[in-house]
Design a protein around this motif. Structure first.
Motif, mmCIF file in Angstrom:
data_model
loop_
_atom_site.group_PDB
_atom_site.id
_atom_site.type_symbol
_atom_site.label_atom_id
_atom_site.label_comp_id
_atom_site.label_asym_id
_atom_site.label_seq_id
_atom_site.Cartn_x
_atom_site.Cartn_y
_atom_site.Cartn_z
ATOM 1 N N ALA A 90 -18.041 -12.705 -9.794
ATOM 2 C CA ALA A 90 -18.423 -14.607 -9.241
ATOM 3 C C ALA A 90 -18.368 -14.829 -7.424
ATOM 4 C CB ALA A 90 -17.724 -15.237 -9.718
ATOM 5 N N LYS A 91 -17.345 -13.870 -6.988
ATOM 6 C CA LYS A 91 -17.000 -14.584 -5.736
ATOM 7 C C LYS A 91 -18.477 -13.544 -4.735
ATOM 8 C CE LYS A 91 -12.799 -15.357 -3.104
ATOM 9 N NZ LYS A 91 -10.851 -15.138 -3.084
ATOM 10 N N ARG A 92 -18.442 -12.121 -5.220
ATOM 11 C CA ARG A 92 -19.075 -12.016 -3.898
ATOM 12 C C ARG A 92 -20.393 -12.335 -4.167
ATOM 13 N NH1 ARG A 92 -16.575 -6.492 -7.129
ATOM 14 N NH2 ARG A 92 -14.983 -5.969 -5.823
ATOM 15 N N ASP A 93 -21.357 -12.057 -3.325
ATOM 16 C CA ASP A 93 -22.816 -12.518 -2.823
ATOM 17 C C ASP A 93 -23.505 -12.120 -3.519
ATOM 18 O OD1 ASP A 93 -21.435 -13.931 -1.175
ATOM 19 O OD2 ASP A 93 -22.151 -12.813 0.854
ATOM 20 N N ASP A 94 -23.443 -10.644 -4.091
ATOM 21 C CA ASP A 94 -24.278 -9.744 -5.315
ATOM 22 C C ASP A 94 -23.834 -9.448 -6.834
ATOM 23 O OD1 ASP A 94 -22.752 -8.291 -4.990
ATOM 24 O OD2 ASP A 94 -23.986 -6.214 -4.122
ATOM 25 N N GLY A 95 -23.068 -10.302 -6.715
ATOM 26 C CA GLY A 95 -21.985 -10.504 -8.412
ATOM 27 C C GLY A 95 -22.158 -9.203 -9.263
ATOM 28 N N SER A 96 -22.255 -7.873 -8.093
ATOM 29 C CA SER A 96 -21.198 -6.461 -8.479
ATOM 30 C C SER A 96 -19.841 -6.065 -8.707
ATOM 31 C CB SER A 96 -21.954 -6.121 -7.590
ATOM 32 O OG SER A 96 -21.387 -4.733 -8.267
#
Length: 206
Positions: free
Chosen positions: A23-29
Motif C-alpha cells: 500500500a505504501k508503494r506507488d505502483d502497489g506491488s
C-alpha cells in the motif's frame, strides 16, 4: 457515504506486513517482499495464494522493471499487486485517489469533454490557484507515524478517528511496520485517565 469498512476477516501479521508494504508503494506491488518476513519459500507462497483467493491481491503484467512473480506462456511476466479490497482490508479508502498499477500507469488519463478543448489558460494560472483538494503528499501511514512522535502519545481511538482504520489494522501497523520493518522503539503507558497511549521513544544519543 463511502465509509472505509474492511471486507475481510482478520489478517495475520505476515499478511498485514505484506499488504501494508504494498500500500505504501506507488505502483502497489507486493514485490520485493519485506526482509523482515519470517515466512519463506512454500509458506510464503501459501500466504500469497490465500490473499489472492480473498481478492486482496492480483496478478498483472509487469512493466518498467517491476519485479515479476511468475511467467505465463500467454501473458508473459506477471507481478503481484494489492487490490482495492486489499486497501480496504487495511482500512484505507482509495475511492478518490487510487494508486496507479503498472497497467493503469501505461494509459494516460483523459477527462470526458464534449470537444477537444484548446489550451486557453497558461500554466501559471493553475500554479497561482491552490487546488481545493490537498495533494496526497502525506499518506495515512506517515500521518500515524507523525502522531506517534508526539511526546504526549496517542491512543488507538485517536488513530482510528484520523484514518478510518479498524483497531486490528492499527495494532497490525504497530507490530508489522513500526516495530518489525522500521525497528522504531514504540512504547505505551496508561495515563491517569486510564487510557493507554502509544508513542515512539526518542533514540538515546550517546
Amino acid at each position: 457515504m463511502s465509509r472505509a469498512q474492511p471486507t475481510t476477516a482478520k489478517l495475520s501479521d505476515t499478511q498485514l506486513v505484506i499488504l501494508s508494504t504494498a500500500a505504501k508503494r506507488d505502483d502497489g506491488s507486493l514485490l520485493p517482499f519485506p526482509e523482515t518476513l519470517t515466512a519463506k519459500g512454500a509458506a510464503l507462497t501459501k500466504v500469497v495464494e490465500n490473499l489472492s483467493k480473498r481478492k486482496l491481491v492480483e496478478e498483472k503484467q509487469t512493466l518498467n522493471g517491476t519485479p515479476e512473480w511468475r511467467r505465463d506462456e500467454e501473458r508473459g511476466a506477471l507481478g503481484l499487486f494489492i487490490t482495492k479490497s486489499g486497501l480496504l482490508a487495511l482500512g484505507i479508502n482509495e475511492t478518490e485517489e487510487t494508486k496507479p498499477s503498472n497497467v493503469a500507469a501505461s494509459k494516460p488519463r483523459q477527462r470526458k469533454t464534449s470537444a477537444a478543448k484548446p489550451r486557453s489558460k497558461p500554466q501559471k494560472a493553475s500554479a497561482a490557484k491552490p487546488k481545493g483538494r490537498a495533494a496526497p503528499s502525506q499518506s495515512k501511514q506517515d500521518l500515524v507515524l507523525q502522531m506517534l512522535r508526539r511526546q504526549s502519545g496517542v491512543t488507538i481511538k485517536d488513530i482510528i478517528a484520523k484514518t478510518g482504520w479498524q483497531a486490528h489494522s492499527v495494532r497490525g501497523f504497530f507490530s508489522g511496520l513500526v516495530r518489525k520493518k522500521l525497528k522504531l522503539p514504540l512504547v505505551s503507558d496508561v495515563g491517569k485517565d486510564g487510557m493507554r497511549r502509544y508513542h515512539i521513544a526518542p533514540r538515546s544519543s550517546c
